[in-house]
Design an enzyme around this catalytic site. Sequence first.
Site, PDB file in Angstrom:
ATOM      1  N   LYS A 165      -5.771 -38.142   0.735  1.00 19.72           N
ATOM      2  CA  LYS A 165      -7.103 -38.032   0.155  1.00 19.72           C
ATOM      3  C   LYS A 165      -8.015 -37.505   1.254  1.00 19.72           C
ATOM      4  O   LYS A 165      -8.529 -38.258   2.067  1.00 19.72           O
ATOM      5  CB  LYS A 165      -7.535 -39.417  -0.335  1.00 19.72           C
ATOM      6  N   GLY A 224     -11.990 -43.507   9.089  1.00 17.15           N
ATOM      7  CA  GLY A 224     -13.346 -43.270   8.595  1.00 17.15           C
ATOM      8  C   GLY A 224     -14.304 -44.284   9.181  1.00 17.15           C
ATOM      9  O   GLY A 224     -14.032 -44.893  10.226  1.00 17.15           O
ATOM     10  N   SER A 225     -15.398 -44.484   8.497  1.00 16.26           N
ATOM     11  CA  SER A 225     -16.455 -45.341   9.042  1.00 16.26           C
ATOM     12  C   SER A 225     -16.105 -46.821   8.879  1.00 16.26           C
ATOM     13  O   SER A 225     -15.307 -47.195   8.012  1.00 16.26           O
ATOM     14  CB  SER A 225     -17.764 -45.038   8.311  1.00 16.26           C
ATOM     15  N   THR A 226     -16.739 -47.635   9.689  1.00 15.61           N
ATOM     16  CA  THR A 226     -16.451 -49.071   9.657  1.00 15.61           C
ATOM     17  C   THR A 226     -16.850 -49.715   8.318  1.00 15.61           C
ATOM     18  O   THR A 226     -16.046 -50.472   7.752  1.00 15.61           O
ATOM     19  CB  THR A 226     -17.131 -49.759  10.854  1.00 15.61           C
ATOM     20  N   CYS A 259     -15.010 -39.579  16.846  1.00 16.11           N
ATOM     21  CA  CYS A 259     -15.051 -41.048  16.763  1.00 16.11           C
ATOM     22  C   CYS A 259     -15.127 -41.694  18.134  1.00 16.11           C
ATOM     23  O   CYS A 259     -15.777 -42.721  18.300  1.00 16.11           O
ATOM     24  CB  CYS A 259     -13.838 -41.561  16.002  1.00 16.11           C
ATOM     25  N   GLU A 263      -8.501 -47.040  11.170  1.00 18.08           N
ATOM     26  CA  GLU A 263      -9.055 -46.343  12.352  1.00 18.08           C
ATOM     27  C   GLU A 263     -10.523 -46.094  12.057  1.00 18.08           C
ATOM     28  O   GLU A 263     -10.848 -45.211  11.262  1.00 18.08           O
ATOM     29  CB  GLU A 263      -8.338 -45.006  12.573  1.00 18.08           C
ATOM     30  N   GLY A 293     -14.306 -48.526   5.698  1.00 25.32           N
ATOM     31  CA  GLY A 293     -12.976 -49.041   6.041  1.00 25.32           C
ATOM     32  C   GLY A 293     -12.839 -50.527   5.745  1.00 25.32           C
ATOM     33  O   GLY A 293     -11.788 -50.990   5.279  1.00 25.32           O
ATOM     34  N   GLU A 325     -23.310 -46.113  15.816  1.00 28.24           N
ATOM     35  CA  GLU A 325     -22.609 -44.835  15.883  1.00 28.24           C
ATOM     36  C   GLU A 325     -23.518 -43.751  15.293  1.00 28.24           C
ATOM     37  O   GLU A 325     -24.043 -43.913  14.191  1.00 28.24           O
ATOM     38  CB  GLU A 325     -21.306 -44.905  15.085  1.00 28.24           C
TER      39      GLU A 325
END
Length: 506
Positions: free
Chosen positions: A199, A252-254, A308, A274, A257, A408
């Site tokens: 995806k 991807g982003s926290t 990242c 990750e 995720g 971030e």
Amino acid sequence: MTSGSIADYFARYQVPADVITFVTRPVNHFIGGVEVDGETGRIDLIEPFTRARLTTMASGSEVEVDSAVAAARKALAGPWGRLPPLERQRLILRLAAAIEADTVFLSYLEAIGVGKSISDAQAIDVFGSVANLEYFAGWTSKLDGRTTSAVSLPGETFIYTVKEPVGVVAALVPWNFPLQTLVWKLGAALACGCTVVCKPSELTPLSAMRLAHLAADVGFPPGVINVVNGLGHVVGQALAAHPGIDKLTFTGSTPVGTAVGRTALGTMKRLTLELGGKSPVIVTAKANVRNAAQAILSGVFLNSGQVCDAGSRVYAHRNVYDELLQELKSGAECLPAGPGLDPRSRITPLVSTAHRARVLEHIGSAHREGASLVTGEPASTVEQRRDGILRPTIFGSCTEDMRIFREEIFGPVLGVSRFSEIDEAVERANSGEFGLAAAIYSDSVDETITLSRRLKAGNIYINAHGLLDPAMPFGGMNASGFGKDMGPEQLDSYLSTKSIYVQIGS
Ligand code: NAD
């Protein structure tokens, strides 16, 4: 140059006709070895430099997810699942060779789709993808279980373990290194004999589609690699919840995720996350300041900061702080800015207008919170700048309570702070929620080794930033997630281990 029309942009940089055809035709899904256009509707793909519509992309739903998962399950039960490891190795090496042969084409796709530098796309994205597949191809024949001796069982036994592919893997990836991040999942998954439903980010589906075709061309059976395009909260969510998926690997982003991870655990999927980062950089009094500045600049401004593990908060010893700021300023001001298709560009447009607005909001917050601008976007223009390429922006006098030092940003923004004692630098570097990477600059071996042990991050760079190698695991701690991509450490998360007990005699 001004952005102008997309046709002018392609003409100016002599984009080959076959690339133009590929990037302007409708983007579909790739399921069971063929393109499927889907029925749920389409969304626009926007080219980041001109901000013009490139084409439309199929916006998938649970229907396409179901059919991709079914294709992947069928492939697992078919010839792919019975292929001897050396045959799998050959196929993976053929895919690596096909990607290498397609370097120019794929570099155009990344430069056009992400807006990134075409030189970086070639040297990092495509090169890294080839290296990853070549490395993991070699693992297909080395996924051994072990035999051991029972330590507590009476009588005679023969006990051993076997490793089996975990099954169907869902790979959810972001937009900053679309091909490479996907290949970071595919290399290990294919080496272990899994099948995959990919995806891509809804912003950058082009290289995943090209990859799926290349894989089919070199002989991967239908259903081994599938691509379902569409929105994260629809397609990504459906994959995370799908009972036919055995493992989910997410980059991807926290926040996303974390939510995806919760959903995936609802059906007990194996999980790799990750996630984001806010990587600290320590420059000690024993550093070579000029070399440190060069490495820091490439570590934070590569891909226009959309990385990242970008080293975006620097702690510099008070003895080197002024010199470092001066070196950073002059280095940043020399970085050529321009469109991704210009091979000289180091700073390129951010991936989308919405993302640019988020980065500008962070720059605005730094001005409001009292950080001092060293170079880059001044407070006066922040409010009006809603498009265009952002200049590399550096702030000094940063403190932990400032948003640019905590959150971030994922753009070309660097914060710098001064420290006096090394313990203070370590404590401040380890503060915050993330733990993806950290960098240390010092000419003292003792100092770098000691600091590397004290810093809490999954990847530690010494006198460099962002070095990556397929033989080394990459992954974070804390809010940066868990599990690894690359290195032998990645393999176990794509394998199930069975313990076999044989009683000998009665
Ligand atoms: P994102 O979290 O928005 O999206 C990542 C993927 O998840 C995309 O494919 C997206 O479509 C999908 N998604 C979005 N919402 C979803 C939902 N509700 N359910 C399921 N799937 C969903 O991240 P992004 O903006 O694409 O990428 C930037 C982020 O990625 C940054 O935080 C960056 O640090 C992180 N990143 C991490 C690494 C790493 O290795 N740790 C590498 C690259 C990028």
